[in-house]
Design a protein around this motif. Structure first.
Motif, mmCIF file in Angstrom:
data_model
loop_
_atom_site.group_PDB
_atom_site.id
_atom_site.type_symbol
_atom_site.label_atom_id
_atom_site.label_comp_id
_atom_site.label_asym_id
_atom_site.label_seq_id
_atom_site.Cartn_x
_atom_site.Cartn_y
_atom_site.Cartn_z
ATOM 1 N N GLU A 1 -15.606 -19.961 -26.737
ATOM 2 C CA GLU A 1 -14.165 -20.086 -26.976
ATOM 3 C C GLU A 1 -13.677 -21.436 -26.460
ATOM 4 O O GLU A 1 -14.041 -21.863 -25.364
ATOM 5 C CB GLU A 1 -13.411 -18.937 -26.303
ATOM 6 C CG GLU A 1 -13.646 -17.616 -26.996
ATOM 7 C CD GLU A 1 -12.846 -16.467 -26.397
ATOM 8 O OE1 GLU A 1 -12.262 -16.612 -25.313
ATOM 9 O OE2 GLU A 1 -12.838 -15.397 -27.021
ATOM 10 N N ALA B 1 -11.111 -17.379 -30.562
ATOM 11 C CA ALA B 1 -11.345 -16.047 -29.992
ATOM 12 C C ALA B 1 -12.650 -15.485 -30.540
ATOM 13 O O ALA B 1 -12.872 -15.508 -31.741
ATOM 14 C CB ALA B 1 -10.189 -15.113 -30.338
ATOM 15 N N ILE C 1 -14.414 -12.118 -31.073
ATOM 16 C CA ILE C 1 -14.026 -10.705 -31.154
ATOM 17 C C ILE C 1 -15.230 -9.795 -30.903
ATOM 18 O O ILE C 1 -15.107 -8.757 -30.269
ATOM 19 C CB ILE C 1 -13.382 -10.425 -32.532
ATOM 20 C CG1 ILE C 1 -12.109 -11.274 -32.675
ATOM 21 C CG2 ILE C 1 -13.090 -8.942 -32.705
ATOM 22 C CD1 ILE C 1 -11.541 -11.312 -34.081
ATOM 23 N N ALA D 1 -14.825 -13.461 -35.127
ATOM 24 C CA ALA D 1 -14.225 -14.581 -34.397
ATOM 25 C C ALA D 1 -13.076 -15.170 -35.215
ATOM 26 O O ALA D 1 -12.987 -14.952 -36.428
ATOM 27 C CB ALA D 1 -15.257 -15.665 -34.119
ATOM 28 N N LYS E 1 -5.794 -16.110 -29.649
ATOM 29 C CA LYS E 1 -6.385 -15.161 -28.695
ATOM 30 C C LYS E 1 -5.530 -13.895 -28.638
ATOM 31 O O LYS E 1 -6.051 -12.782 -28.637
ATOM 32 C CB LYS E 1 -6.500 -15.769 -27.297
ATOM 33 C CG LYS E 1 -7.677 -16.679 -27.121
ATOM 34 C CD LYS E 1 -7.673 -17.199 -25.684
ATOM 35 C CE LYS E 1 -9.025 -17.556 -25.224
ATOM 36 N NZ LYS E 1 -9.834 -16.601 -24.622
ATOM 37 N N ALA F 1 -6.023 -11.943 -31.864
ATOM 38 C CA ALA F 1 -7.344 -11.300 -31.888
ATOM 39 C C ALA F 1 -7.312 -9.990 -31.140
ATOM 40 O O ALA F 1 -7.978 -9.016 -31.528
ATOM 41 C CB ALA F 1 -8.397 -12.237 -31.299
ATOM 42 N N ALA F 2 -6.536 -9.909 -30.068
ATOM 43 C CA ALA F 2 -6.459 -8.683 -29.270
ATOM 44 C C ALA F 2 -5.811 -7.548 -30.050
ATOM 45 O O ALA F 2 -5.987 -6.377 -29.697
ATOM 46 C CB ALA F 2 -5.686 -8.949 -27.978
ATOM 47 N N ALA G 1 -11.087 -5.302 -31.338
ATOM 48 C CA ALA G 1 -11.039 -6.497 -30.508
ATOM 49 C C ALA G 1 -10.873 -6.114 -29.038
ATOM 50 O O ALA G 1 -10.224 -5.138 -28.721
ATOM 51 C CB ALA G 1 -9.872 -7.377 -30.942
ATOM 52 N N ALA H 1 -6.535 -8.277 -24.442
ATOM 53 C CA ALA H 1 -6.235 -9.598 -23.896
ATOM 54 C C ALA H 1 -6.312 -9.548 -22.380
ATOM 55 O O ALA H 1 -5.865 -8.604 -21.757
ATOM 56 C CB ALA H 1 -4.845 -10.043 -24.362
#
Length: 181
Positions: free
Chosen positions: A107, A139, A141, A155, A168, A171-172, A177, A180
């Protein structure tokens, strides 16, 4: 069959259906991520899908992906800036899922189109997976040692380094995923 600068590979449909319209003919070039054909969910819908263009009931995997978001209300809308989603590729005609053996980039690292960024174990062999665009790994994943179904995001790649924190966070919200930090 799709020809890239490195190899020719079979491309599989991620959904059941009927080929309604071919948008990119054999021998033509298409941008990565562009719709190249439309798929109708039912045989009776073929003519309507072919005539309606992008208003197809089941045109492509990219447009079908938002459906799970209805089951996961926490999913956020995709950010409004340039980025790309790296999905688990189908490295063979029988591959249903792949295991991330290793990430060759981390990352925040810059990547160039054509550069190997991860190694995936398929049902046949381990293969390098390359970035399709220049950018920054925003990110990851799917972590090393984890498996993901073909076509699911592994990703996110930011076009601009400044967009990494927003990607990021996005992605959460994607299914599967990690939360965070």
């Amino acid at each position: 069959v799709v020809e890239s600068d490195k190899a020719d590979m079979d491309v599989e449909a991620f959904e059941d259906g009927f080929l309604a319209k071919i948008i990119t003919d054999e021998g033509e070039t298409a941008e990565v991520g562009a719709v190249v054909a439309l798929i109708a969910a039912e045989e009776a819908d073929i003519e309507a899908v072919a005539a309606g263009g992008d208003a197809a009931p089941a045109p492509a995997a990219e447009e079908a992906a938002p459906a799970p978001a209805a089951e996961a209300p926490a999913a956020a809308a995709a950010p409004d800036f340039d980025f790309s989603q790296l999905d688990m590729p189908a490295l063979s005609s029988t591959m249903k899922e792949g295991k991330v053996v290793s990430w060759l980039k981390g990352e925040g690292d810059a990547v160039e189109a054509g550069e190997a960024i991860m190694v995936v174990e398929s049902d046949k062999a381990d293969m390098d997976v390359e970035a399709f665009e220049d950018g920054f790994i925003a990110a990851i994943i799917t972590d090393e040692g984890e498996s993901a179904a073909v076509g699911t995001p592994v990703a996110l790649i930011a076009a601009n380094e400044a967009d990494i924190p927003a990607l990021k966070a996005y992605a959460a919200t994607l299914g599967g995923a990690p939360a965070a930090a």
